[in-house]
Design an enzyme around this catalytic site. Structure first.
Site, mmCIF file in Angstrom:
data_model
loop_
_atom_site.group_PDB
_atom_site.id
_atom_site.type_symbol
_atom_site.label_atom_id
_atom_site.label_comp_id
_atom_site.label_asym_id
_atom_site.label_seq_id
_atom_site.Cartn_x
_atom_site.Cartn_y
_atom_site.Cartn_z
ATOM 1 N N GLN A 71 0.898 -1.320 0.014
ATOM 2 C CA GLN A 71 0.024 0.003 -0.146
ATOM 3 C C GLN A 71 1.115 1.373 0.129
ATOM 4 O O GLN A 71 1.989 1.221 0.190
ATOM 5 C CB GLN A 71 -0.872 0.164 1.453
ATOM 6 C CG GLN A 71 -1.750 -1.112 1.259
ATOM 7 C CD GLN A 71 -2.945 -1.088 2.447
ATOM 8 O OE1 GLN A 71 -2.859 -1.724 3.280
ATOM 9 N NE2 GLN A 71 -3.657 0.208 2.472
ATOM 10 N N HIS A 72 0.253 2.399 -0.632
ATOM 11 C CA HIS A 72 0.826 3.728 -0.153
ATOM 12 C C HIS A 72 1.830 4.163 -0.780
ATOM 13 O O HIS A 72 1.880 5.505 -1.056
ATOM 14 C CB HIS A 72 1.301 4.053 1.375
ATOM 15 C CG HIS A 72 0.342 3.580 2.316
ATOM 16 N ND1 HIS A 72 -0.954 3.653 2.527
ATOM 17 C CD2 HIS A 72 0.424 2.429 3.261
ATOM 18 C CE1 HIS A 72 -1.668 3.276 3.544
ATOM 19 N NE2 HIS A 72 -0.683 2.232 4.120
ATOM 20 N N ASP A 227 -2.410 -4.702 -0.322
ATOM 21 C CA ASP A 227 -2.135 -6.067 -0.167
ATOM 22 C C ASP A 227 -2.769 -6.654 1.370
ATOM 23 O O ASP A 227 -3.249 -7.942 1.400
ATOM 24 C CB ASP A 227 -0.591 -6.316 0.194
ATOM 25 C CG ASP A 227 0.165 -5.369 1.213
ATOM 26 O OD1 ASP A 227 -0.675 -4.674 1.779
ATOM 27 O OD2 ASP A 227 1.139 -5.590 1.525
HETATM 28 O O1 LIG Z 1 1.700 0.249 4.917
HETATM 29 C C1 LIG Z 1 1.083 -0.832 4.925
HETATM 30 C C2 LIG Z 1 -0.281 -1.000 5.520
HETATM 31 O O2 LIG Z 1 -0.820 0.183 5.711
HETATM 32 C C3 LIG Z 1 1.918 -2.239 4.742
HETATM 33 O O3 LIG Z 1 1.182 -3.341 5.214
HETATM 34 C C4 LIG Z 1 2.251 -2.306 3.287
HETATM 35 O O4 LIG Z 1 1.167 -2.579 2.652
HETATM 36 C C5 LIG Z 1 3.294 -3.242 2.980
HETATM 37 O O5 LIG Z 1 3.117 -4.675 3.203
HETATM 38 P P1 LIG Z 1 4.079 -5.780 3.215
HETATM 39 O O6 LIG Z 1 4.757 -5.798 1.984
HETATM 40 O O7 LIG Z 1 5.050 -5.509 4.467
HETATM 41 O O8 LIG Z 1 3.279 -7.171 3.618
#
Ligand SMILES: O=C(CO)[C@@H](O)[C@H](O)COP(=O)(O)O
Ligand SMILES: Nc1ncnc2c1ncn2[C@@H]1O[C@H](COP(=O)(O)OP(=O)(O)O)[C@@H](O)[C@H]1O
Length: 463
Positions: A71-72, A227
């Site tokens: 995300q983000h 994700d």
């Molecule tokens: O920033 C967030 C949720 O807000 C993280 O969960 C990212 O979405 C990355 O996820 P992973 O790659 O560590 O699973």
């Protein structure tokens, strides 16, 4: 048998599953590594996606595909569809001051009301504000802003520098909800302009089972997802289920029928991938904490887990506050990790291994309490992500969390969620798949672990 493909373009790697659309059974898989760092050129993700798809036998026979992703991340494109600079990822904290500036201008309560969350450095909007202030020439060139999964979906559909139709960018509400400029009525263009300083094309937000179009080979393309929402879909999580994901990030989130608006900023009131909500707490320090301690102690992950189980709960007073990369929850972007409580007697390998696991989990247990305080129901915890494969982690989770712990059968649940979305796009609505076999961990709650961790973490946070 119709086949569908699901992708998880996560922080550390790209994972692809090809599954039977009727049952969810995995028939082919692929994986490729991503570069390390918190600022990454998106072309590396596109290359990894193509490698992982090739490893999974390609798109042959695939009737629909969806891409979920970290995300983000801020992907900025110019008029020609070219990426202007490396993407800033969710775990890049350089926009911490930009987050504070935006909150000072808009107000925390107003942000929570309009977007469901109070932004921290992870959120896309704060990265755009950083770009506006730190790299004004780059900011002025921005013609479109996408998230990692939006951009990969666009590339897979044949768009890019050679075919720069920016209006063909699409996303879904789960990932849009992590931008800090999206709310119940769609994009909040006032918040977007405050961030970047001017208008730009934003991906069209598709409905949960809506198609973005068709690939040359005939496969339908789904909207994709963030994700964590992808994992909830892959697990078939319902109201009362809480998911704890131990990847690069640690996340704890629940599926909820009602939105949350935590004005303290602890719980982010995200959307899920099905039309519901996904209140979530995230930390910057999870599986990599264990990678670091396994390296320090010269052991494998499994040996680290076994060492930890050889120590007493509470690690004889040794506490790791694992803020190696700064921290997001609590919001301490410039914090560092600390290991305390060392005596000559307690300084041993089992206590170090246990302190690493207890420290990684304790911040997430505090996050779960914050989610419960928002009125969200918690019946059981589903433990997933790379570090959930570790027996020591699962058993210590049953000591740190005051709730039933269930470990689903090993699987790439984000990619499976994306595949399930693709199957839904094909079917024109949600599909039911049997959830993989799960294993309950014996309940063993030890309140003393959190009690001591909370005292040490509060002291560190006050420094
Ligand atoms: O920033 C967030 C949720 O807000 C993280 O969960 C990212 O979405 C990355 O996820 P992973 O790659 O560590 O699973
Ligand atoms: N058995 C294990 N015990 C602890 N950590 C593990 C284990 N297996 C993998 N990991 C770690 O899990 C992480 C990868 O998990 P993953 O959920 O794929 O991360 P991400 O989604 O952030 O890319 C890596 O840091 C890896 O070293």
């Amino acid at each position: 048998m119709a086949l569908v493909m699901g992708v998880d373009s996560s922080t550390q790697s790209c994972k692809v599953v090809v599954v039977d659309a009727g049952t969810g059974r995995v028939v082919r898989e692929g994986r490729a590594a991503h570069p390390s760092g918190t600022s990454v050129g998106p072309e590396a993700w596109w290359q990894a996606l193509q490698d992982a798809i090739a490893q999974a036998g390609g798109l042959d026979g695939v009737a629909a595909v969806s891409i979920a992703g970290q995300q983000h991340g801020m992907v900025v494109l110019d008029d020609d569809g070219a990426v202007i600079r490396d993407a800033l990822l969710w775990n890049d904290t350089r926009s911490a001051q930009a987050a504070r500036d935006l909150i000072d201008e808009v107000g925390a309560a107003e942000f929570a009301e309009r977007t469901g969350a109070v932004p921290v450095a992870s959120f896309t909007g704060t990265k755009l504000r950083w770009l506006r202030d730190a790299e004004p020439d780059n900011a002025a060139r921005v013609a479109a802003v996408a998230l990692p999964h939006d951009w990969l979906t666009w590339r897979l559909r044949g768009f890019g520098p050679g075919n720069p139709v920016l209006e063909e960018l699409v996303t879904d509400r789960s990932d849009a909800s992590g931008t800090a400029y999206w709310g119940a009525d769609g994009y909040d263009l006032d918040l977007f302009r405050r961030s970047l300083g001017h208008d730009a094309v934003l991906p069209r937000v598709l409905g949960p089972w809506e198609s973005a179009g068709t690939l040359a080979g005939g496969a339908l393309v789904g909207p994709g997802a963030g994700d964590n929402a992808g994992a909830a879909l892959g697990l078939g999580a319902g109201v009362g289920d809480v998911v704890v994901s131990l990847g690069t990030s640690g996340t704890v989130f629940a599926v909820s029928d009602a939105p949350t608006r935590d004005t303290s900023g602890t719980v982010a009131g995200f959307a899920d991938a099905t039309g519901r909500f996904l209140p979530l707490v995230a930390t910057l320090n999870a599986a990599r904490v264990l990678d670091a301690f396994a390296g320090l102690l010269g052991v494998t992950h499994d040996e680290l887990g076994a060492l930890a189980l050889a120590a007493e709960p509470g690690a004889d007073g040794v506490v790791l506050v694992p803020w190696f990369e700064g921290e997001r929850t609590p919001n301490l972007p410039h914090a560092q990790a600390s290991l305390t409580g060392l005596t000559l007697a307690s300084t041993n390998r089992p206590n170090f291994a246990r302190a690493a696991i207890e420290g990684m989990l304790s911040g997430l247990a505090a996050g779960l309490e914050a989610i419960q305080a928002q009125g969200v129901e918690v019946r059981r915890i589903l433990l997933i992500g790379g570090a959930a494969a570790n027996e020591g982690v699962a058993r210590i989770a049953a000591q740190v969390f005051d709730a039933e712990i269930v470990v689903p059968a090993a699987g790439e649940y984000v990619a499976l969620g994306a595949a399930r979305q693709a199957a839904g796009v094909l079917a024109g609505g949600p599909v039911e798949w049997a959830v993989a076999t799960t294993r309950a961990v014996d309940p063993d709650h030890r309140a003393a672990i959190r009690a001591r961790y909370d005292i040490v973490a509060a002291l560190r946070a006050a420094e």
